[in-house]
Design an enzyme around this catalytic site. Sequence first.
Site, PDB file in Angstrom:
ATOM      1  N   LYS A  88       0.636  -0.990  -0.046  1.00  0.00           N
ATOM      2  CA  LYS A  88      -0.131   0.132   0.203  1.00  0.00           C
ATOM      3  C   LYS A  88       1.027   1.595   0.149  1.00  0.00           C
ATOM      4  O   LYS A  88       1.763   1.001   0.701  1.00  0.00           O
ATOM      5  CB  LYS A  88      -1.143   0.264   1.708  1.00  0.00           C
ATOM      6  CG  LYS A  88      -2.017  -0.843   1.279  1.00  0.00           C
ATOM      7  CD  LYS A  88      -2.709  -0.399   2.178  1.00  0.00           C
ATOM      8  CE  LYS A  88      -3.929  -1.549   2.148  1.00  0.00           C
ATOM      9  NZ  LYS A  88      -4.790  -1.364   1.606  1.00  0.00           N
TER      10      LYS A  88
ATOM     11  N   ARG B 283     -10.139 -11.179   1.592  1.00  0.00           N
ATOM     12  CA  ARG B 283     -11.374 -12.406   0.918  1.00  0.00           C
ATOM     13  C   ARG B 283     -10.965 -14.115   0.590  1.00  0.00           C
ATOM     14  O   ARG B 283     -11.890 -14.582   0.931  1.00  0.00           O
ATOM     15  CB  ARG B 283     -11.798 -11.722  -0.320  1.00  0.00           C
ATOM     16  CG  ARG B 283     -10.746 -11.741  -0.489  1.00  0.00           C
ATOM     17  CD  ARG B 283     -10.861 -11.079  -2.265  1.00  0.00           C
ATOM     18  NE  ARG B 283     -11.243  -9.621  -1.901  1.00  0.00           N
ATOM     19  CZ  ARG B 283     -11.653  -8.371  -2.904  1.00  0.00           C
ATOM     20  NH1 ARG B 283     -11.775  -8.981  -4.101  1.00  0.00           N
ATOM     21  NH2 ARG B 283     -11.350  -7.398  -2.564  1.00  0.00           N
TER      22      ARG B 283
HETATM   23  N1  BES Z   1      -8.864  -3.471   3.891  1.00  0.00           N
HETATM   24  C1  BES Z   1      -8.164  -3.314   2.972  1.00  0.00           C
HETATM   25  C2  BES Z   1      -9.833  -2.404   2.532  1.00  0.00           C
HETATM   26  C3  BES Z   1     -10.232  -0.946   3.733  1.00  0.00           C
HETATM   27  C4  BES Z   1      -9.605   0.458   2.678  1.00  0.00           C
HETATM   28  C5  BES Z   1     -10.220  -0.926   4.688  1.00  0.00           C
HETATM   29  C6  BES Z   1      -9.817   1.278   3.500  1.00  0.00           C
HETATM   30  C7  BES Z   1     -10.218   0.475   4.872  1.00  0.00           C
HETATM   31  C8  BES Z   1     -10.003   1.219   4.345  1.00  0.00           C
HETATM   32  C9  BES Z   1      -8.059  -4.365   2.321  1.00  0.00           C
HETATM   33  O1  BES Z   1      -7.879  -5.319   1.966  1.00  0.00           O
HETATM   34  C10 BES Z   1      -7.336  -3.745   0.939  1.00  0.00           C
HETATM   35  O2  BES Z   1      -6.685  -3.242   0.378  1.00  0.00           O
HETATM   36  N2  BES Z   1      -8.640  -3.918  -0.140  1.00  0.00           N
HETATM   37  C11 BES Z   1      -8.409  -3.455  -1.281  1.00  0.00           C
HETATM   38  C12 BES Z   1      -8.847  -4.718  -2.735  1.00  0.00           C
HETATM   39  C13 BES Z   1      -8.070  -3.954  -4.074  1.00  0.00           C
HETATM   40  C14 BES Z   1      -6.616  -4.472  -4.457  1.00  0.00           C
HETATM   41  C15 BES Z   1      -8.997  -5.299  -4.534  1.00  0.00           C
HETATM   42  C16 BES Z   1      -8.684  -2.192  -1.841  1.00  0.00           C
HETATM   43  O3  BES Z   1      -9.890  -1.495  -1.652  1.00  0.00           O
HETATM   44  O4  BES Z   1      -8.201  -1.133  -2.206  1.00  0.00           O
HETATM   45 MN    MN Z   2      -5.908  -5.002   1.437  1.00  0.00          MN
END
Ligand code: BES
Ligand code: MN
Length: 512
Positions: A292, A366
């Site tokens: 990230k 997921r």
């Molecule tokens: N934990 C994150 C989602 C999230 C984002 C929670 C902002 C709280 C605030 C999750 O694991 C994630 O990183 N999701 C990605 C999925 C994508 C890579 C398909 C996302 O939402 O960008």
């Molecule tokens: Mn994630």
Amino acid sequence: MQARVAEAPIEELEADALVLAFSEEASRPESPQTGPTPWEALDEACGGLITRTLASRAFTGKANRCVAVPTDGHDTGKARFTDLVLVGLGPAGDIDLETWRRSIASATRTSRARGAHSLVIGAGTASAVANLEELAAAATEAARLTTYRYTAYKPIKDATELEAITVATVGDASSDPASLASLTEAVDQARIIADATCWARELINTPPNDKRPPQLANAAAKMAAECGLECEILDEPAIEALGMNALLAVGRGSSVEPRLVVLQHRGRNADGQPTALVGKGITFDTGGISLKPPAKMDEMKADMSGAAAVLATMRAVAQLDLPTTVVGVVPMAENMPSADAYRPGDIIRALNGKTIEVLNTDAEGRLVLADALAYTVERFQPRAMVDLATLTGACVVALGETVAGLMSDHDHLATDLLAASHRTGDTIWRLPLFDVYQDLIDSKVADIKNTGGRYAGALTAGKFLQNFVGDTPWAHLDIAGPAYLDKGSGYRTRGGTGFGVRLLVDWLKSSS
Ligand code: BES
Ligand code: MN
Ligand code: ZN
């Protein structure tokens, strides 16, 4: 914080502050109350201060606006309040239970800022929007949730702590023992539920170096022992032996092991088929190899908010001794990049045999849920299963930071959850699980892939999970928005909110 129901008439009580809520209409001198007001006796005991403050320009009745005045010199009779705090409920026609909660939150904050340790909250001053039990419970919740602060690493100097609230009915002091008993039960239950919600907040606010999977699992075990829940903790070898390779893969990059926590509450009416709750427990989400960006990455300590909600709900279920059997299943892992971390391109076989092509290691939630859901279905054959997860940023884009997404293939279950949402103010909104979203996650080299591209991100994630629940009536709550707030609002303090605890407990109570 203690919470109780007044046994004496409100005009005979004693506290640092007396909190009363009124609609905009009640503040308008041009529309005087016809006939005696329900607060007449109380007003008399306060030397007419209530009517005078209501009629003053300072009090508008606008939602959440407070006017606080010292009562000195006015307390005649037996009433002993240092401050009178009047709070607005807004236009009478718009008042609902959530308006009431937010007004009590505002009055609680105002009272605490004035140094109050004890409150008497008068219920029943506004047009009836709910019965007295519901008003008393909502006031208790709102006061308790508003007073929460995270102080583990930085105690607040000279903090005023709210130690006790007393809910009292205004007017019509029909102190028959039956209604006193049912009010007391409502307040006691609300306190248990609000305390559990604050415990969830505490877990979420804990820094990620102090809640790595083994530590979080230990916190669950300690709670379980205290509440009389059955608790099993599966370590890495046990997870591997079961074939939970998706959970294993996500946890691989971390220097500490993943965990699977299973909690059980056996209700009196146990019929064999439990209700199951599953919560995403990523103790810190760096994104892994699909790292990230740095901005706000610290907030990814809250990526175990689904886990916190499930653990805290189990705590409340045990303390309330609900008659139904409930199981809580919580996969815990830390998503880190490392030489041993799982990679984009990896294909893993989940517990139910399905193969998953990993395209983005940041879509880890997921994966851990896939195994946890399949495990729960296989082991417990639940009559209903609900998962909670901070799953996608896309859900926050779609619904904002106060509303969670609901996805379900079972209309009856969805309707029940929406009703619980309406009653508790943990707001959720249903999103679709159309088959077109499955097309977006079909993989050429495996049964399914873990990302579906830019569009409909919350829905492809929900659709992904559906592949692991079989025929079980199931609902998924994407709580990425409301689980964590930068800035507090109403009774939701900043940081972890404990979203979902009140919703789930209400749903479990109403379906038991
Ligand atoms: N934990 C994150 C989602 C999230 C984002 C929670 C902002 C709280 C605030 C999750 O694991 C994630 O990183 N999701 C990605 C999925 C994508 C890579 C398909 C996302 O939402 O960008
Ligand atoms: Mn994630
Ligand atoms: Zn995540």
